[in-house]
Design a protein around this motif. Structure first.
Motif, PDB file in Angstrom:
ATOM      1  N   GLY A   1      71.677  -0.603 -35.357  1.00 31.32           N
ATOM      2  CA  GLY A   1      71.171   0.157 -34.226  1.00 31.32           C
ATOM      3  C   GLY A   1      72.261   0.799 -33.392  1.00 31.32           C
ATOM      4  N   ILE A   2      73.450   0.964 -33.958  1.00 29.15           N
ATOM      5  CA  ILE A   2      74.582   1.562 -33.238  1.00 29.15           C
ATOM      6  C   ILE A   2      74.475   3.078 -33.308  1.00 29.15           C
ATOM      7  N   ARG A   3      74.471   3.741 -32.138  1.00 25.67           N
ATOM      8  CA  ARG A   3      74.240   5.175 -32.077  1.00 25.67           C
ATOM      9  C   ARG A   3      75.385   5.964 -31.447  1.00 25.67           C
TER      10      ARG A   3
ATOM     11  N   MET B   1      62.623   1.959 -33.080  1.00 25.78           N
ATOM     12  CA  MET B   1      62.036   0.706 -32.605  1.00 25.78           C
ATOM     13  C   MET B   1      63.064  -0.415 -32.601  1.00 25.78           C
ATOM     14  N   ARG B   2      63.932  -0.432 -33.632  1.00 26.19           N
ATOM     15  CA  ARG B   2      64.940  -1.479 -33.719  1.00 26.19           C
ATOM     16  C   ARG B   2      65.871  -1.439 -32.519  1.00 26.19           C
ATOM     17  N   THR B   3      66.313  -0.218 -32.120  1.00 25.63           N
ATOM     18  CA  THR B   3      67.204  -0.089 -30.968  1.00 25.63           C
ATOM     19  C   THR B   3      66.530  -0.605 -29.707  1.00 25.63           C
ATOM     20  N   ALA B   4      65.248  -0.270 -29.535  1.00 23.48           N
ATOM     21  CA  ALA B   4      64.525  -0.723 -28.349  1.00 23.48           C
ATOM     22  C   ALA B   4      64.448  -2.237 -28.298  1.00 23.48           C
ATOM     23  N   LEU B   5      64.226  -2.859 -29.444  1.00 27.02           N
ATOM     24  CA  LEU B   5      64.152  -4.317 -29.471  1.00 27.02           C
ATOM     25  C   LEU B   5      65.484  -4.950 -29.113  1.00 27.02           C
ATOM     26  N   ILE B   6      66.574  -4.357 -29.615  1.00 27.49           N
ATOM     27  CA  ILE B   6      67.903  -4.882 -29.309  1.00 27.49           C
ATOM     28  C   ILE B   6      68.187  -4.780 -27.818  1.00 27.49           C
ATOM     29  N   THR B   7      67.846  -3.622 -27.218  1.00 30.70           N
ATOM     30  CA  THR B   7      68.079  -3.435 -25.793  1.00 30.70           C
ATOM     31  C   THR B   7      67.281  -4.450 -24.984  1.00 30.70           C
TER      32      THR B   7
END
Length: 339
Positions: A201-203, A1-7
């Motif tokens: 959120g770095i993948r 969810m955090r990654t989606a919010l950042i995007t």
């Protein structure tokens, strides 16, 4: 969810009043790649107030491409170390030998000396233009490549530690080796991800290691432009990320504090493994600008006064590109909220 919010945050449209034309012309000029002359920007990403206001790529680089950061790796290493510092794993005045025994040959060198590139070790930071006596070329590619920190620690002394700035990839790799004992051998392999990358959120990050399993903290980190921008945003916000104090504010202050040592006219001042505009190296940028810089034009700039984070990936093989010129175009195009 955090990654989606950042995007989602990064997809907000730029201000309607921004004039990007001169910036676009400077950063992405027509170029003959066969000659490798002139400016070649692979990616330019600008974030203001936490949102993307400019983003452009040159093929084959795109939003999902982890790009080689070269010496920007050093500043990211310092950021990882900042998390360890906040966990109480070391102090700035600790001797490096406490965490990396080969540095017992240099017992007066402290962690903060390494962070200032002021270990005093005899080091030649010459690149492809003068490779025969280059310490860094030997470390990365020949006699030192299997154990980069050990290669560095075996060098002699050129100055008393903490007295003189002498830029050194070796200092950075000793820090990377010291991190292993700070956090424990078992945790070390995943520590940059657990401590820093995953909370942000770095993948896509890839960090190469030498034959000893030591991260090549000087040079070989790969990240997408958006991921690297998150490191810049963390530094801009004094170590806070989404309400969490990920880095101690005092660590960020240390990173941005100039090391009192002479530099060449027009050169940026060294901080704690970051570069500072205190000596007016970039006269058209605000004085509080600081940056992580890498070979062939890689750059992560942070301009607190205008709430700007700028990532540039590149493959510049000559002197055409100028940091100050790019920064001048950026601050003109995105000065902040208009009255």
């Amino acid at each position: 969810m955090r990654t989606a919010l950042i995007t989602l945050l990064f997809l907000i449209l730029p201000p309607a009043w921004a004039d990007e034309s001169e910036l676009q012309t400077y950063a992405f000029p027509p170029r003959n790649d066969q000659t490798r002359e002139g400016i070649r920007t692979d990616a330019l990403l600008i974030i203001q107030d936490g949102r993307i206001v400019f983003e452009h790529y040159s093929a084959p680089t795109n939003t999902d491409t982890p790009h080689l950061t070269w010496s920007i790796s050093k500043s990211v290493l310092a950021t990882v170390l900042g998390v360890a510092y906040g966990e109480g794993r070391f102090k700035l005045d600790d001797p490096a030998a406490k965490f990396y025994p080969p540095m017992q040959a240099h017992p007066q060198v402290r962690i903060q000396d390494l962070l200032h590139w002021a270990s005093g070790l005899d080091w030649q930071e010459d690149y492809e233009y003068a490779p025969l006596k280059s310490s860094v070329v030997a470390m990365l590619y020949t006699s030192g490549r299997d154990d980069m920190a050990g290669f560095t620690a075996a060098h002699g002394v050129a100055a008393a530690p903490g007295q003189r700035f002498l830029y050194s990839c070796g200092d950075s790799n000793v820090l990377s080796a010291a991190l292993r004992q700070m956090v424990g051998a078992e945790a070390y392999a995943n520590y940059p991800w657990q401590a820093l990358f995953e909370p942000l959120g770095i993948r896509h990050a890839v960090w190469e290691r030498d034959a000893q399993g030591t991260f090549v903290g000087s040079s070989y980190l790969y990240m997408t432009a958006r991921e690297l921008a998150q490191i810049g945003q963390l530094m801009l916000d004094d170590g806070r990320w989404q309400g969490r104090q990920l880095l101690p504010a005092e660590w960020v202050k240390f990173n941005r504090q100039p090391f009192d040592s002479p530099v060449e006219p027009g050169e940026a001042m060294p901080g704690g493994h970051w570069w500072l505009n205190h000596a007016n190296a970039w006269p058209d940028a605000p004085a509080d600008t600081f940056a992580a810089l890498g070979h062939w034009g890689q750059a992560l700039y942070v301009i607190p006064r205008q709430r700007l984070v700028i990532v540039r990936y590149a493959d510049d093989r000559d002197g055409s590109f100028q940091h100050n010129t790019l920064l001048r175009h950026v601050v003109a195009a995105f000065p902040g909220e208009r009255p």
